[in-house]
Design an enzyme around this catalytic site. Structure first.
Site, PDB file in Angstrom:
ATOM      1  N   GLY A   1       0.778  -1.244   0.000  1.00  0.00           N
ATOM      2  CA  GLY A   1       0.000   0.000   0.000  1.00  0.00           C
ATOM      3  C   GLY A   1       0.805   1.288   0.000  1.00  0.00           C
ATOM      4  O   GLY A   1       0.279   2.349   0.356  1.00  0.00           O
TER       5      GLY A   1
ATOM      6  N   HIS B   1       2.541   0.676 -12.863  1.00  0.00           N
ATOM      7  CA  HIS B   1       3.330  -0.541 -13.092  1.00  0.00           C
ATOM      8  C   HIS B   1       4.819  -0.185 -13.034  1.00  0.00           C
ATOM      9  O   HIS B   1       5.234   0.819 -13.628  1.00  0.00           O
ATOM     10  CB  HIS B   1       2.976  -1.146 -14.460  1.00  0.00           C
ATOM     11  CG  HIS B   1       3.715  -2.415 -14.710  1.00  0.00           C
ATOM     12  ND1 HIS B   1       3.362  -3.608 -14.108  1.00  0.00           N
ATOM     13  CD2 HIS B   1       4.813  -2.676 -15.446  1.00  0.00           C
ATOM     14  CE1 HIS B   1       4.208  -4.546 -14.483  1.00  0.00           C
ATOM     15  NE2 HIS B   1       5.103  -4.016 -15.301  1.00  0.00           N
TER      16      HIS B   1
ATOM     17  N   ASP C   1      -7.256  -1.605 -19.412  1.00  0.00           N
ATOM     18  CA  ASP C   1      -8.221  -2.374 -20.199  1.00  0.00           C
ATOM     19  C   ASP C   1      -8.148  -3.819 -19.717  1.00  0.00           C
ATOM     20  O   ASP C   1      -7.507  -4.083 -18.693  1.00  0.00           O
ATOM     21  CB  ASP C   1      -7.966  -2.218 -21.707  1.00  0.00           C
ATOM     22  CG  ASP C   1      -6.607  -2.734 -22.121  1.00  0.00           C
ATOM     23  OD1 ASP C   1      -6.022  -3.532 -21.361  1.00  0.00           O
ATOM     24  OD2 ASP C   1      -6.130  -2.346 -23.191  1.00  0.00           O
TER      25      ASP C   1
ATOM     26  N   ASP D   1      -1.469  -5.070 -17.828  1.00  0.00           N
ATOM     27  CA  ASP D   1      -0.511  -3.966 -17.962  1.00  0.00           C
ATOM     28  C   ASP D   1      -0.523  -3.357 -19.359  1.00  0.00           C
ATOM     29  O   ASP D   1       0.531  -3.027 -19.929  1.00  0.00           O
ATOM     30  CB  ASP D   1       0.905  -4.450 -17.577  1.00  0.00           C
ATOM     31  CG  ASP D   1       0.945  -4.942 -16.136  1.00  0.00           C
ATOM     32  OD1 ASP D   1       0.228  -4.373 -15.305  1.00  0.00           O
ATOM     33  OD2 ASP D   1       1.667  -5.909 -15.850  1.00  0.00           O
TER      34      ASP D   1
ATOM     35  N   LYS E   1      10.117   5.335  -5.788  1.00  0.00           N
ATOM     36  CA  LYS E   1      10.096   6.776  -5.524  1.00  0.00           C
ATOM     37  C   LYS E   1       9.424   7.526  -6.685  1.00  0.00           C
ATOM     38  O   LYS E   1       8.617   8.436  -6.482  1.00  0.00           O
ATOM     39  CB  LYS E   1      11.544   7.269  -5.384  1.00  0.00           C
ATOM     40  CG  LYS E   1      11.735   8.206  -4.249  1.00  0.00           C
ATOM     41  CD  LYS E   1      13.191   8.466  -4.002  1.00  0.00           C
ATOM     42  CE  LYS E   1      13.359   9.958  -3.803  1.00  0.00           C
ATOM     43  NZ  LYS E   1      14.730  10.378  -3.822  1.00  0.00           N
TER      44      LYS E   1
END
Ligand code: GRF
Length: 202
Positions: A13, A110, A142, A146, A173
């Site tokens: 998270g 991603h 979609d 990815d 980061k």
């Protein structure tokens, strides 16, 4: 009226937390995180949300057919009237039902420069492949893994001494930075989609 963000996560998270920090600091203006949903019990991301007083819901996905599960998630998102759905380490493929229900309203982050290295362990894949630059991508979602039009990307150099851990840290980061930027762009409607290209407007 504030725009309402729903976050879907499965784990740590940190991207959720970066978004929550940006909302709190006004870097994503006129927005709030309305609900955080996890498909995994005990996801640290859920504890992080609770600690911030953000509403959470755990909907275990184990054993459920994809669309059956996604209908449960959609019901919770609709109950909380979300305008935008942010996947933040959400380890599930979405059903065509879910994707069609929220056109251009689902974003994902991603940890690679897509379309290179989709799927799992992207940072290790990048390192092993020997690329000199790695990075991260925020894209519309979609039903393919990815895939979907790219909103923002950021690069980091891969140095000789980099390990999977050090590279992941550098990329993370940048993830935290560009996810908030992309959410702001989308919520403010400052983009146009032309084919696969997301053109930023002012
Ligand atoms: C991030 O690297 C994100 O790009 C990927 O999964 C990881 C989730 O990390 N989709 P966190 O749970 O946001 O800390």
């Amino acid at each position: 009226m504030k725009k309402r963000i729903g976050v879907l996560l499965s784990g740590r998270g940190s991207n959720f937390e970066a978004l929550a920090n940006s909302v709190a600091a006004g870097r994503i203006p006129h927005a709030e995180i309305a609900i955080v949903v996890s498909n995994r019990e005990g996801a640290p991301g859920i504890q992080r949300a609770e600690a911030r007083g953000i509403k959470t819901r755990v909907i275990p996905s184990k054993g459920l057919e994809r669309e059956v599960y996604d209908r449960q998630v959609a019901a919770v998102l609709d109950e909380h009237k979300v305008d935008l759905i942010c996947l933040a380490g959400y380890m599930r493929l979405l059903s065509p039902f879910f994707v069609a229900k929220y056109p251009n309203r689902i974003l994902n982050i991603h940890p690679s420069l897509l379309p290179s290295f989709p799927g799992l362990e992207s940072q290790r894949q990048a390192l092993e492949y020997g690329v000199k630059f790695a990075g991260c991508t925020v894209h519309f979602v979609d039903e393919n893994l990815d895939a979907g039009p790219i909103i923002l990307q950021a690069t980091v150099p891969v140095l000789a001494q980099d390990t999977e851990a050090s590279l992941s840290e550098k990329i993370l980061k940048e993830e935290h930075r560009i996810y908030s930027e992309a959410v702001k762009i989308v919520l403010e409607g400052k983009y146009k989609i032309a084919g696969r290209r997301v053109l930023l407007t002012s």
